[in-house]
Write a protein that holds these residues in place. Structure first.
Motif, mmCIF file in Angstrom:
data_model
loop_
_atom_site.group_PDB
_atom_site.id
_atom_site.type_symbol
_atom_site.label_atom_id
_atom_site.label_comp_id
_atom_site.label_asym_id
_atom_site.label_seq_id
_atom_site.Cartn_x
_atom_site.Cartn_y
_atom_site.Cartn_z
ATOM 1 N N GLY A 165 0.795 -1.212 0.000
ATOM 2 C CA GLY A 165 0.000 0.000 0.000
ATOM 3 C C GLY A 165 0.831 1.268 0.000
ATOM 4 O O GLY A 165 2.045 1.251 0.206
ATOM 5 N N ARG A 166 0.137 2.385 -0.219
ATOM 6 C CA ARG A 166 0.765 3.697 -0.261
ATOM 7 C C ARG A 166 -0.101 4.695 0.504
ATOM 8 O O ARG A 166 -1.314 4.528 0.605
ATOM 9 C CB ARG A 166 0.941 4.171 -1.708
ATOM 10 C CG ARG A 166 1.816 3.255 -2.547
ATOM 11 C CD ARG A 166 1.853 3.693 -3.987
ATOM 12 N NE ARG A 166 2.681 2.809 -4.798
ATOM 13 C CZ ARG A 166 2.875 2.950 -6.101
ATOM 14 N NH1 ARG A 166 2.275 3.935 -6.758
ATOM 15 N NH2 ARG A 166 3.654 2.105 -6.760
ATOM 16 N N THR A 167 0.544 5.744 1.007
ATOM 17 C CA THR A 167 -0.146 6.793 1.751
ATOM 18 C C THR A 167 0.209 8.145 1.165
ATOM 19 O O THR A 167 1.385 8.426 0.916
ATOM 20 C CB THR A 167 0.258 6.766 3.236
ATOM 21 O OG1 THR A 167 -0.048 5.479 3.792
ATOM 22 C CG2 THR A 167 -0.473 7.842 4.017
ATOM 23 N N ILE A 168 -0.818 8.969 0.940
ATOM 24 C CA ILE A 168 -0.621 10.351 0.495
ATOM 25 C C ILE A 168 -1.212 11.268 1.549
ATOM 26 O O ILE A 168 -2.338 11.051 2.011
ATOM 27 C CB ILE A 168 -1.286 10.617 -0.865
ATOM 28 C CG1 ILE A 168 -0.681 9.724 -1.946
ATOM 29 C CG2 ILE A 168 -1.132 12.083 -1.258
ATOM 30 C CD1 ILE A 168 -1.354 9.868 -3.307
ATOM 31 N N LEU A 169 -0.471 12.290 1.915
ATOM 32 C CA LEU A 169 -0.917 13.272 2.903
ATOM 33 C C LEU A 169 -0.868 14.644 2.258
ATOM 34 O O LEU A 169 0.144 15.010 1.656
ATOM 35 C CB LEU A 169 -0.020 13.206 4.132
ATOM 36 C CG LEU A 169 -0.299 14.122 5.323
ATOM 37 C CD1 LEU A 169 0.227 13.461 6.598
ATOM 38 C CD2 LEU A 169 0.399 15.482 5.147
ATOM 39 N N THR A 170 -1.958 15.397 2.332
ATOM 40 C CA THR A 170 -1.952 16.783 1.857
ATOM 41 C C THR A 170 -2.068 17.711 3.057
ATOM 42 O O THR A 170 -2.817 17.454 3.998
ATOM 43 C CB THR A 170 -3.106 17.071 0.880
ATOM 44 O OG1 THR A 170 -4.354 17.120 1.581
ATOM 45 C CG2 THR A 170 -3.187 16.005 -0.199
ATOM 46 N N THR A 171 -1.295 18.795 3.026
ATOM 47 C CA THR A 171 -1.276 19.711 4.162
ATOM 48 C C THR A 171 -0.667 21.043 3.747
ATOM 49 O O THR A 171 0.142 21.108 2.811
ATOM 50 C CB THR A 171 -0.464 19.119 5.330
ATOM 51 O OG1 THR A 171 -0.476 20.033 6.424
ATOM 52 C CG2 THR A 171 0.971 18.839 4.932
#
Length: 206
Positions: free
Chosen positions: A171-177
């Motif tokens: 899996g992969r994780t994307i974080l926007t901030t």
């Protein structure tokens, strides 16, 4: 059966939506939660934002493992870029599970993961943080489905303490901030969860 009459002994109800009046009390019957069967197709938890009418498509450099952090000022297209990537891999059939979490606060993140836990594990109602932990452990398996988790709009990286998705090839994780300091926090938090596998997050101005 006459209205407001208690059922006879041995009476059973197969419809989970039926409400019976027994000794003057309303009894709600519910079916057990059922886990999603991935053999039947992929699962989307949450809602991918609609594409902006005049958006400019940009390739998002997503890390193979560990979190990818998209940062920039408010309104610079971070969420749109993450959504475009999510739609691309979803439509290409590269995912079995996509979780889009509104991540402005810890409660929203835990609630999204609890919803995912109910969908993939068949968990019933309960504490959101406990359910979130079960979901993250469920993701961290060698035979887990191919997944993508998007944490959209993080306002404080500390909200993710103990709620970071695992670092795994599945899996992969994307974080926007808009919080620039999220990069170092992401590294420390992800490392604390999975010390043997902790590459630095991929940064991309969006």
């Amino acid at each position: 059966m006459p209205e407001n009459t208690a059922p006879r002994p041995g009476f059973t109800v197969n419809d989970p939506k039926v409400h019976n009046l027994i000794q003057g009390q309303e009894v709600h019957l519910h079916q057990p939660f059922q886990a999603h069967a991935f053999a039947d197709g992929p699962l989307l938890v949450g809602r991918i934002p609609n594409a902006a009418p005049a958006r400019i498509d940009r390739d998002v450099p997503v890390a193979e493992e560990g979190p990818t952090v998209l940062t920039g000022l408010t309104g610079t297209g971070k969420s749109e870029a993450a959504a475009a990537y999510a739609r691309k891999v979803w439509n290409a059939g590269e995912l079995d599970l996509l979780v889009w979490a509104a991540a402005a606060d810890r409660e929203g993140i835990a609630a999204a993961f609890a919803e995912a836990a109910a969908a993939v594990r068949g968990d019933g109602p309960g504490d959101a943080e406990d359910a979130a932990a079960r979901f993250l452990n469920w993701l961290d398996r060698p035979n887990a489905p191919r997944w993508l988790v998007v944490l959209d709009g993080v306002t404080d990286p500390d909200h993710l303490a103990g709620l970071w998705p695992p670092e795994t090839s599945r899996g992969r994780t994307i974080l926007t901030t808009h919080v620039r300091s999220a990069a170092s926090t992401a590294t420390a938090s992800a490392s604390a969860r999975s010390p043997p596998r902790s590459p630095r997050p991929t940064w991309s101005g969006a």
